[in-house]
Structures are given as C-alpha cells and as structure tokens.
Design a protein around this motif. Structure first.
Motif, mmCIF file in Angstrom:
data_model
loop_
_atom_site.group_PDB
_atom_site.id
_atom_site.type_symbol
_atom_site.label_atom_id
_atom_site.label_comp_id
_atom_site.label_asym_id
_atom_site.label_seq_id
_atom_site.Cartn_x
_atom_site.Cartn_y
_atom_site.Cartn_z
ATOM 1 N N LYS A 11 45.838 59.259 9.731
ATOM 2 C CA LYS A 11 45.783 58.575 8.431
ATOM 3 C C LYS A 11 45.369 59.481 7.280
ATOM 4 O O LYS A 11 45.486 59.090 6.128
ATOM 5 C CB LYS A 11 44.784 57.406 8.485
ATOM 6 C CG LYS A 11 45.221 56.244 9.302
ATOM 7 C CD LYS A 11 44.184 55.135 9.175
ATOM 8 C CE LYS A 11 44.536 53.946 10.020
ATOM 9 N NZ LYS A 11 43.521 52.886 9.894
ATOM 10 N N GLU A 12 44.867 60.655 7.555
ATOM 11 C CA GLU A 12 44.268 61.504 6.514
ATOM 12 C C GLU A 12 45.213 61.755 5.338
ATOM 13 O O GLU A 12 44.811 61.664 4.180
ATOM 14 C CB GLU A 12 43.808 62.837 7.112
ATOM 15 C CG GLU A 12 43.060 63.728 6.131
ATOM 16 C CD GLU A 12 41.830 63.059 5.520
ATOM 17 O OE1 GLU A 12 41.590 63.259 4.307
ATOM 18 O OE2 GLU A 12 41.110 62.337 6.233
ATOM 19 N N GLU A 13 46.457 62.052 5.611
ATOM 20 C CA GLU A 13 47.422 62.330 4.542
ATOM 21 C C GLU A 13 47.637 61.096 3.657
ATOM 22 O O GLU A 13 47.673 61.188 2.430
ATOM 23 C CB GLU A 13 48.748 62.789 5.155
ATOM 24 C CG GLU A 13 49.564 63.636 4.220
ATOM 25 C CD GLU A 13 50.781 64.223 4.926
ATOM 26 O OE1 GLU A 13 51.904 63.893 4.477
ATOM 27 O OE2 GLU A 13 50.613 64.999 5.888
ATOM 28 N N ALA A 17 46.688 60.570 -0.280
ATOM 29 C CA ALA A 17 47.710 60.119 -1.235
ATOM 30 C C ALA A 17 47.218 58.891 -2.000
ATOM 31 O O ALA A 17 47.479 58.757 -3.202
ATOM 32 C CB ALA A 17 49.013 59.797 -0.494
ATOM 33 N N ALA A 18 46.484 58.025 -1.356
ATOM 34 C CA ALA A 18 45.926 56.842 -2.025
ATOM 35 C C ALA A 18 44.903 57.267 -3.078
ATOM 36 O O ALA A 18 44.867 56.704 -4.186
ATOM 37 C CB ALA A 18 45.294 55.902 -1.001
ATOM 38 N N LYS A 19 44.076 58.253 -2.765
ATOM 39 C CA LYS A 19 43.095 58.763 -3.744
ATOM 40 C C LYS A 19 43.814 59.378 -4.940
ATOM 41 O O LYS A 19 43.427 59.163 -6.092
ATOM 42 C CB LYS A 19 42.182 59.808 -3.090
ATOM 43 C CG LYS A 19 41.189 59.233 -2.120
ATOM 44 C CD LYS A 19 40.336 60.335 -1.505
ATOM 45 C CE LYS A 19 39.364 59.796 -0.487
ATOM 46 N NZ LYS A 19 38.560 60.870 0.128
ATOM 47 N N THR A 20 44.860 60.130 -4.677
ATOM 48 C CA THR A 20 45.642 60.750 -5.738
ATOM 49 C C THR A 20 46.295 59.695 -6.617
ATOM 50 O O THR A 20 46.332 59.817 -7.840
ATOM 51 C CB THR A 20 46.706 61.688 -5.138
ATOM 52 O OG1 THR A 20 46.056 62.660 -4.317
ATOM 53 C CG2 THR A 20 47.491 62.407 -6.213
ATOM 54 N N VAL A 128 37.650 58.447 -14.582
ATOM 55 C CA VAL A 128 38.543 59.564 -14.220
ATOM 56 C C VAL A 128 37.731 60.744 -13.704
ATOM 57 O O VAL A 128 38.056 61.329 -12.673
ATOM 58 C CB VAL A 128 39.425 59.966 -15.426
ATOM 59 C CG1 VAL A 128 40.134 61.289 -15.153
ATOM 60 C CG2 VAL A 128 40.442 58.869 -15.739
ATOM 61 N N THR A 129 36.670 61.082 -14.403
ATOM 62 C CA THR A 129 35.824 62.203 -13.995
ATOM 63 C C THR A 129 35.228 61.951 -12.604
ATOM 64 O O THR A 129 35.211 62.857 -11.758
ATOM 65 C CB THR A 129 34.671 62.417 -15.007
ATOM 66 O OG1 THR A 129 35.262 62.694 -16.289
ATOM 67 C CG2 THR A 129 33.779 63.565 -14.614
ATOM 68 N N ASP A 130 34.772 60.727 -12.368
ATOM 69 C CA ASP A 130 34.221 60.378 -11.064
ATOM 70 C C ASP A 130 35.281 60.502 -9.962
ATOM 71 O O ASP A 130 34.996 61.022 -8.878
ATOM 72 C CB ASP A 130 33.635 58.970 -11.078
ATOM 73 C CG ASP A 130 32.382 58.851 -11.926
ATOM 74 O OD1 ASP A 130 31.821 59.885 -12.326
ATOM 75 O OD2 ASP A 130 31.984 57.694 -12.223
ATOM 76 N N LEU A 131 36.492 60.026 -10.245
ATOM 77 C CA LEU A 131 37.567 60.122 -9.256
ATOM 78 C C LEU A 131 37.962 61.577 -9.011
ATOM 79 O O LEU A 131 38.287 61.949 -7.878
ATOM 80 C CB LEU A 131 38.780 59.309 -9.704
ATOM 81 C CG LEU A 131 38.643 57.776 -9.628
ATOM 82 C CD1 LEU A 131 39.834 57.110 -10.269
ATOM 83 C CD2 LEU A 131 38.491 57.345 -8.166
ATOM 84 N N GLU A 132 37.953 62.378 -10.069
ATOM 85 C CA GLU A 132 38.275 63.809 -9.899
ATOM 86 C C GLU A 132 37.228 64.492 -9.031
ATOM 87 O O GLU A 132 37.556 65.328 -8.197
ATOM 88 C CB GLU A 132 38.366 64.492 -11.263
ATOM 89 C CG GLU A 132 39.585 64.111 -12.056
ATOM 90 C CD GLU A 132 39.574 64.611 -13.494
ATOM 91 O OE1 GLU A 132 40.669 64.691 -14.074
ATOM 92 O OE2 GLU A 132 38.495 64.934 -14.027
ATOM 93 N N GLY A 133 35.973 64.108 -9.226
ATOM 94 C CA GLY A 133 34.889 64.684 -8.433
ATOM 95 C C GLY A 133 34.935 64.246 -6.975
ATOM 96 O O GLY A 133 34.556 64.989 -6.076
ATOM 97 N N ALA A 134 35.434 63.048 -6.750
ATOM 98 C CA ALA A 134 35.519 62.519 -5.383
ATOM 99 C C ALA A 134 36.695 63.102 -4.607
ATOM 100 O O ALA A 134 36.758 63.005 -3.397
ATOM 101 C CB ALA A 134 35.627 60.985 -5.408
ATOM 102 N N GLY A 135 37.657 63.656 -5.386
ATOM 103 C CA GLY A 135 38.875 64.173 -4.758
ATOM 104 C C GLY A 135 38.609 65.448 -4.060
ATOM 105 O O GLY A 135 39.033 65.837 -3.062
#
Length: 135
Positions: A11-13, A17-20, A128-135
């Motif tokens: 499931k990792e990929e 992709a969901a995070k992206t 957005v910044t939080d999501l970028e940091g989580a990526g």
C-alpha cells in the motif's frame, strides 16, 4: 473495498499518492483563496479611489463657496449672483459628500471581507506548510 484487502507492504505507493493528492488540493484551495482576496482588494481600491475623488470635489466646491461668501460679505460682486453661486456650490458639495459616504461605506464592507479572506489565506497557507512538512 478491494484496496482494503491489499497487504500493508503493497500500500505504500498508494498512501504516498494520497498524501500528494491532499497537498495538491490544499495548494489549489490556497491559490483560489488568494485570487479571491486579490479581487476583493482591487474592488476595495476602486471604491477608495472613487471616495477620494468625491471628497476632493466636495472640498473644492466648499472652497469656492467660501470664496463667494467672502466676496458677498465684503459687498463685492452682484448680490444675487453671489447668493446663487453659494447655493449652487453648497448643493454640489452636498452631492459629492453623499457619493463619498456611499463609497466609503462600501469600502468599509470590503475591508472587512478582505480581512476575513486574509485570515482564510493564512490558515490555508499553514495547512499547506503542515502537509509539506508531513510529506
């Protein structure tokens, strides 16, 4: 339903992709909010410009009115013409003041909208910044 049956090791990929996708959606929402804010600010600037012009015209009419009043008090010129000019200029000044008040009221409303929209932009930028940091 079928995805829930996939083993975690496979499931990792899809998870990445969901995070992206979440990040792309958040960035899209941010750009929409910024665009909306820009439109509000343009409209605000236009009402402020119109109010400033009306105030300038009002003050100009009041200045000319004061000149005619001074001429009339000094006994210069024709009394009837002075009185007519004073009345006309007072009326003109009142009209410009009325227009300015309407435009200033609209500007106040738009300032409040802009402040609210600015807060939404800041909150979305943080997301957005939080999501970028989580990526």
């Amino acid at each position: 339903i079928a995805f829930s049956q996939v083993p975690d090791r496979n499931k990792e990929e899809a998870i990445q992709a969901a995070k992206t996708l979440r990040l792309a959606r958040a960035r899209h929402k941010l750009t929409e909010l910024r665009e909306s804010l820009a439109k509000i600010e343009v409209e605000l600037a236009e009402f402020e410009r119109k109010a400033a012009i009306s105030r300038l015209n009002e003050k100009s009419a009041l200045f000319k009115q004061s000149q005619f009043e001074a001429i009339d008090k000094s006994g210069l010129g024709h009394k009837e013409e002075n009185i007519a000019a004073i009345g006309k200029l007072a009326s003109r000044a009142a009209g410009h003041e009325s227009t300015a008040l309407k435009d200033e009221a609209q500007a106040t409303i738009l300032k409040r909208r802009a402040d609210k929209q600015r807060a939404e932009v800041e909150a979305q930028a943080k997301t957005v910044t939080d999501l970028e940091g989580a990526g």
